[in-house]
Design a protein around this motif. Structure first.
Motif, PDB file in Angstrom:
ATOM      1  N   VAL A 180       0.607  -3.813  12.372  1.00 12.95           N
ATOM      2  CA  VAL A 180       0.284  -3.045  11.170  1.00 12.95           C
ATOM      3  C   VAL A 180       0.958  -3.731   9.982  1.00 12.95           C
ATOM      4  O   VAL A 180       2.174  -3.958   9.990  1.00 12.95           O
ATOM      5  N   ILE A 181       0.165  -4.062   8.978  1.00 10.49           N
ATOM      6  CA  ILE A 181       0.655  -4.780   7.798  1.00 10.49           C
ATOM      7  C   ILE A 181       0.553  -3.874   6.575  1.00 10.49           C
ATOM      8  O   ILE A 181      -0.452  -3.181   6.386  1.00 10.49           O
ATOM      9  N   VAL A 182       1.594  -3.880   5.746  1.00 13.75           N
ATOM     10  CA  VAL A 182       1.583  -3.151   4.480  1.00 13.75           C
ATOM     11  C   VAL A 182       1.676  -4.153   3.333  1.00 13.75           C
ATOM     12  O   VAL A 182       2.604  -4.971   3.293  1.00 13.75           O
ATOM     13  N   LEU A 183       0.710  -4.095   2.425  1.00  8.85           N
ATOM     14  CA  LEU A 183       0.718  -4.893   1.210  1.00  8.85           C
ATOM     15  C   LEU A 183       1.241  -4.018   0.074  1.00  8.85           C
ATOM     16  O   LEU A 183       0.669  -2.958  -0.201  1.00  8.85           O
ATOM     17  N   VAL A 184       2.308  -4.444  -0.581  1.00 10.35           N
ATOM     18  CA  VAL A 184       2.808  -3.721  -1.748  1.00 10.35           C
ATOM     19  C   VAL A 184       2.112  -4.288  -2.981  1.00 10.35           C
ATOM     20  O   VAL A 184       2.328  -5.444  -3.348  1.00 10.35           O
ATOM     21  N   SER A 185       1.257  -3.471  -3.589  1.00  8.70           N
ATOM     22  CA  SER A 185       0.560  -3.869  -4.810  1.00  8.70           C
ATOM     23  C   SER A 185       1.260  -3.212  -5.989  1.00  8.70           C
ATOM     24  O   SER A 185       1.143  -2.011  -6.203  1.00  8.70           O
ATOM     25  N   THR A 186       1.977  -4.002  -6.761  1.00  5.81           N
ATOM     26  CA  THR A 186       2.938  -3.473  -7.726  1.00  5.81           C
ATOM     27  C   THR A 186       2.349  -3.078  -9.069  1.00  5.81           C
ATOM     28  O   THR A 186       3.047  -2.479  -9.891  1.00  5.81           O
ATOM     29  N   GLU A 187       1.093  -3.424  -9.340  1.00  3.65           N
ATOM     30  CA  GLU A 187       0.519  -3.113 -10.652  1.00  3.65           C
ATOM     31  C   GLU A 187      -0.991  -2.996 -10.558  1.00  3.65           C
ATOM     32  O   GLU A 187      -1.627  -3.565  -9.663  1.00  3.65           O
ATOM     33  N   GLY A 188      -1.571  -2.266 -11.495  1.00  2.00           N
ATOM     34  CA  GLY A 188      -3.007  -2.216 -11.640  1.00  2.00           C
ATOM     35  C   GLY A 188      -3.478  -3.218 -12.680  1.00  2.00           C
ATOM     36  O   GLY A 188      -2.680  -3.840 -13.398  1.00  2.00           O
ATOM     37  N   LEU A 189      -4.786  -3.363 -12.799  1.00  2.00           N
ATOM     38  CA  LEU A 189      -5.336  -4.318 -13.749  1.00  2.00           C
ATOM     39  C   LEU A 189      -5.039  -3.936 -15.194  1.00  2.00           C
ATOM     40  O   LEU A 189      -4.972  -4.802 -16.073  1.00  2.00           O
ATOM     41  N   ALA A 190      -4.830  -2.656 -15.462  1.00  2.00           N
ATOM     42  CA  ALA A 190      -4.496  -2.254 -16.831  1.00  2.00           C
ATOM     43  C   ALA A 190      -3.169  -2.870 -17.278  1.00  2.00           C
ATOM     44  O   ALA A 190      -2.968  -3.099 -18.479  1.00  2.00           O
ATOM     45  N   ALA A 191      -2.266  -3.134 -16.339  1.00  2.00           N
ATOM     46  CA  ALA A 191      -0.982  -3.719 -16.688  1.00  2.00           C
ATOM     47  C   ALA A 191      -1.105  -5.195 -17.014  1.00  2.00           C
ATOM     48  O   ALA A 191      -0.335  -5.746 -17.811  1.00  2.00           O
ATOM     49  N   ASN A 192      -2.078  -5.860 -16.383  1.00  2.00           N
ATOM     50  CA  ASN A 192      -2.182  -7.314 -16.539  1.00  2.00           C
ATOM     51  C   ASN A 192      -3.578  -7.760 -16.151  1.00  2.00           C
ATOM     52  O   ASN A 192      -3.806  -8.263 -15.054  1.00  2.00           O
ATOM     53  N   PRO A 193      -4.575  -7.600 -17.036  1.00  2.00           N
ATOM     54  CA  PRO A 193      -5.939  -7.989 -16.706  1.00  2.00           C
ATOM     55  C   PRO A 193      -6.069  -9.481 -16.421  1.00  2.00           C
ATOM     56  O   PRO A 193      -5.279 -10.300 -16.936  1.00  2.00           O
ATOM     57  N   LEU A 194      -7.031  -9.830 -15.595  1.00  2.00           N
ATOM     58  CA  LEU A 194      -7.291 -11.249 -15.331  1.00  2.00           C
ATOM     59  C   LEU A 194      -7.675 -11.955 -16.622  1.00  2.00           C
ATOM     60  O   LEU A 194      -8.413 -11.427 -17.450  1.00  2.00           O
ATOM     61  N   THR A 207      -3.250   3.273   1.461  1.00  2.00           N
ATOM     62  CA  THR A 207      -4.656   3.322   1.870  1.00  2.00           C
ATOM     63  C   THR A 207      -4.949   2.286   2.938  1.00  2.00           C
ATOM     64  O   THR A 207      -4.607   1.109   2.775  1.00  2.00           O
ATOM     65  N   PRO A 208      -5.609   2.695   4.059  1.00  2.00           N
ATOM     66  CA  PRO A 208      -5.990   1.711   5.081  1.00  2.00           C
ATOM     67  C   PRO A 208      -7.166   0.865   4.610  1.00  2.00           C
ATOM     68  O   PRO A 208      -8.082   1.363   3.943  1.00  2.00           O
ATOM     69  N   LEU A 209      -7.141  -0.407   4.972  1.00  2.00           N
ATOM     70  CA  LEU A 209      -8.203  -1.351   4.615  1.00  2.00           C
ATOM     71  C   LEU A 209      -8.681  -2.055   5.888  1.00  2.00           C
ATOM     72  O   LEU A 209      -8.281  -3.188   6.179  1.00  2.00           O
ATOM     73  N   PRO A 210      -9.522  -1.397   6.665  1.00  2.00           N
ATOM     74  CA  PRO A 210      -9.915  -1.948   7.964  1.00  2.00           C
ATOM     75  C   PRO A 210     -10.650  -3.285   7.880  1.00  2.00           C
ATOM     76  O   PRO A 210     -10.543  -4.104   8.806  1.00  2.00           O
ATOM     77  N   LEU A 211     -11.376  -3.530   6.796  1.00  2.00           N
ATOM     78  CA  LEU A 211     -12.041  -4.824   6.668  1.00  2.00           C
ATOM     79  C   LEU A 211     -11.037  -5.970   6.577  1.00  2.00           C
ATOM     80  O   LEU A 211     -11.254  -7.053   7.143  1.00  2.00           O
ATOM     81  N   LEU A 212      -9.939  -5.744   5.881  1.00  2.00           N
ATOM     82  CA  LEU A 212      -8.898  -6.770   5.825  1.00  2.00           C
ATOM     83  C   LEU A 212      -8.200  -6.909   7.180  1.00  2.00           C
ATOM     84  O   LEU A 212      -7.802  -8.010   7.566  1.00  2.00           O
ATOM     85  N   ALA A 213      -8.038  -5.800   7.884  1.00  2.00           N
ATOM     86  CA  ALA A 213      -7.441  -5.874   9.222  1.00  2.00           C
ATOM     87  C   ALA A 213      -8.288  -6.763  10.135  1.00  2.00           C
ATOM     88  O   ALA A 213      -7.752  -7.593  10.877  1.00  2.00           O
ATOM     89  N   ALA A 214      -9.599  -6.601  10.050  1.00  2.00           N
ATOM     90  CA  ALA A 214     -10.484  -7.438  10.860  1.00  2.00           C
ATOM     91  C   ALA A 214     -10.371  -8.900  10.448  1.00  2.00           C
ATOM     92  O   ALA A 214     -10.334  -9.805  11.308  1.00  2.00           O
ATOM     93  N   GLU A 215     -10.332  -9.145   9.151  1.00  2.00           N
ATOM     94  CA  GLU A 215     -10.203 -10.531   8.663  1.00  2.00           C
ATOM     95  C   GLU A 215      -8.922 -11.187   9.166  1.00  2.00           C
ATOM     96  O   GLU A 215      -8.925 -12.360   9.582  1.00  2.00           O
ATOM     97  N   LEU A 216      -7.808 -10.422   9.129  1.00  2.00           N
ATOM     98  CA  LEU A 216      -6.505 -10.983   9.475  1.00  2.00           C
ATOM     99  C   LEU A 216      -6.189 -10.889  10.968  1.00  2.00           C
ATOM    100  O   LEU A 216      -5.158 -11.393  11.415  1.00  2.00           O
ATOM    101  N   GLY A 217      -7.039 -10.245  11.734  1.00  2.00           N
ATOM    102  CA  GLY A 217      -6.844 -10.166  13.171  1.00  2.00           C
ATOM    103  C   GLY A 217      -5.696  -9.268  13.585  1.00  2.00           C
ATOM    104  O   GLY A 217      -4.941  -9.587  14.518  1.00  2.00           O
ATOM    105  N   VAL A 218      -5.557  -8.118  12.904  1.00  2.00           N
ATOM    106  CA  VAL A 218      -4.485  -7.178  13.222  1.00  2.00           C
ATOM    107  C   VAL A 218      -5.074  -5.778  13.382  1.00  2.00           C
ATOM    108  O   VAL A 218      -6.260  -5.549  13.122  1.00  2.00           O
ATOM    109  N   ARG A 219      -4.240  -4.827  13.816  1.00  2.00           N
ATOM    110  CA  ARG A 219      -4.734  -3.471  14.062  1.00  2.00           C
ATOM    111  C   ARG A 219      -5.106  -2.768  12.769  1.00  2.00           C
ATOM    112  O   ARG A 219      -6.143  -2.106  12.674  1.00  2.00           O
TER     113      ARG A 219
END
Length: 378
Positions: free
Chosen positions: A363-377, A42-54
């Motif tokens: 272009v940056i790809v973040l690998v998110s390996t788990e959801g919150l159900a696996a390990n809640p805060l 999924t693209p996250l354009p707000l993070l792209a703007a924050e990090l200064g990348v495309r």
């Protein structure tokens, strides 16, 4: 034993020029599993703007084959290969239903394998799921401090749970010793040591499906390749798969970044020292799946040669990343969200950005390996 009580940064300017043999692909096998589908990119354009990348993309592993983490990719392939090897079967082209039918029909109950592993959460649940699918039993060893959600997830698969008041590394040793004493036991561990390398290798090969999916999905968005892929790291098995995939011929060669907790940065400290070291993991972390103290022997050469960068993140930085991704509609647990925290740290200052070859068109790809159900805060 070295302590990791401060932030780490490591860079290797030669990494993108290093090449290795392509890992074996488990994609065709995974496609035969009921419910298989590529997880979202999924693209996250707000993070792209924050990090200064495309553009920034997140590869979200919060629902992989019905489990809230990516680990089933490695566990499923390794269990298949290991069970086939034990009974002299050809693993090429075999499916889970075919293997289950063989075990039920041709293997006596007192000869059926017991799948054994140590886990800090998601790997143990994945091995337990494979035991259930094959009609086998599983025995899972866990360290102290594992979240209730992780424990409940393993129990939900019907596995026998063996809690030990030890660190993760010590629990791995205990599980291996137990399996060595029981002929039926089949150890499915996602870290390696001398004499135990085939099964960890198959786990690494299983993870390559994730990165193959990323390449295909980026092409659908019109991008030939990522410029940076960030990966959370425990003992380094997923990062090993990342490096072998992107440093082999026929694949893109982006910058590769590993991310760890400050309190358990065994990969970053090992890279800085130039040799594997063990760090103290007795301090609990919300990134429980990354709370590992010793790099995998199997993966270490690839990590040393092929990672462009390694960075550590604090508990607070990780918590903020979970919150920020949640606001953006992404289900990411602490281990998964660690990559956002890590990229934020890795791109602080022009020197670090240059080391990772990151600019306004990247272009940056973040690998998110788990959801919150696996390990809640917590």
């Amino acid at each position: 034993m070295p302590s990791t009580d401060t932030a780490f940064w490591y860079a290797n300017s030669a990494a993108r020029d290093w090449r290795t043999a392509a890992p074996s692909s488990a994609l065709v096998y995974h496609q035969t599993l009921e419910g298989y589908a590529p997880t979202p990119l999924t693209p996250l354009p707000l993070l792209a703007a924050e990090l200064g990348v495309r553009q920034v993309f997140i590869k979200n592993e919060s629902d992989r084959l019905g489990l809230p983490a990516f680990k089933i990719l490695g566990a499923s392939w390794a269990v298949c290969r290991a069970v086939c090897e034990r009974f002299g079967l050809d693993a090429s082209g075999i499916t889970v239903p075919e293997l289950r039918d063989y075990l039920n029909r041709d293997v006596a109950a007192d000869q059926a394998p017991v799948l054994v592993t140590a886990t800090d959460g998601n790997h143990g649940r994945a091995v337990s799921r494979m035991a259930k699918l094959l009609g086998l039993t599983a025995r899972i060893y866990i360290p102290s401090g594992l979240s209730d959600a992780a424990v409940d997830g393993i129990k939900s698969e019907g596995a026998e749970l063996v809690p030990l008041e030890m660190t993760y590394d010590d629990v791995v040793e205990a599980a291996a010793a137990s399996a060595a004493d029981n002929p039926r036991d089949l150890l499915i561990q996602d870290t390696s040591w001398p004499g135990y390398e085939d099964i960890p290798r198959w786990i690494v090969d299983g993870y390559t499906t994730l990165f193959t999916e990323i390449d295909h999905q980026l092409a659908d968005f019109g991008f030939a390749a990522p410029d940076l892929v960030a990966c959370p790291v425990g003992v380094g098995s997923l990062a090993h798969s990342l490096v072998d995939h992107y440093r082999s011929e026929g694949h893109p060669h982006p910058s590769l970044l590993s991310v760890e907790p400050e309190t358990a940065a065994c990969i970053a400290q090992s890279l800085l020292d130039g040799e594997p070291v063990t760090v103290d993991t007795s301090f609990p972390s919300i990134m429980s799946g990354l709370n590992c103290g010793t790099p995998s022997d199997l993966g270490w050469p690839s990590l040393l040669a092929g990672l462009d960068g390694a960075v550590s993140v604090s508990e607070d930085e990780c918590r903020q990343a979970v919150v920020d991704l949640t606001v953006l509609g992404q289900d990411a647990g602490p281990c998964g969200a660690a990559t956002l925290a890590g990229v934020r740290n890795a791109l602080k200052g022009e020197d670090r950005r240059r080391a990772l070859n990151i600019g306004p068109e990247s272009v940056i790809v973040l690998v998110s390996t788990e959801g919150l159900a696996a390990n809640p805060l917590r």
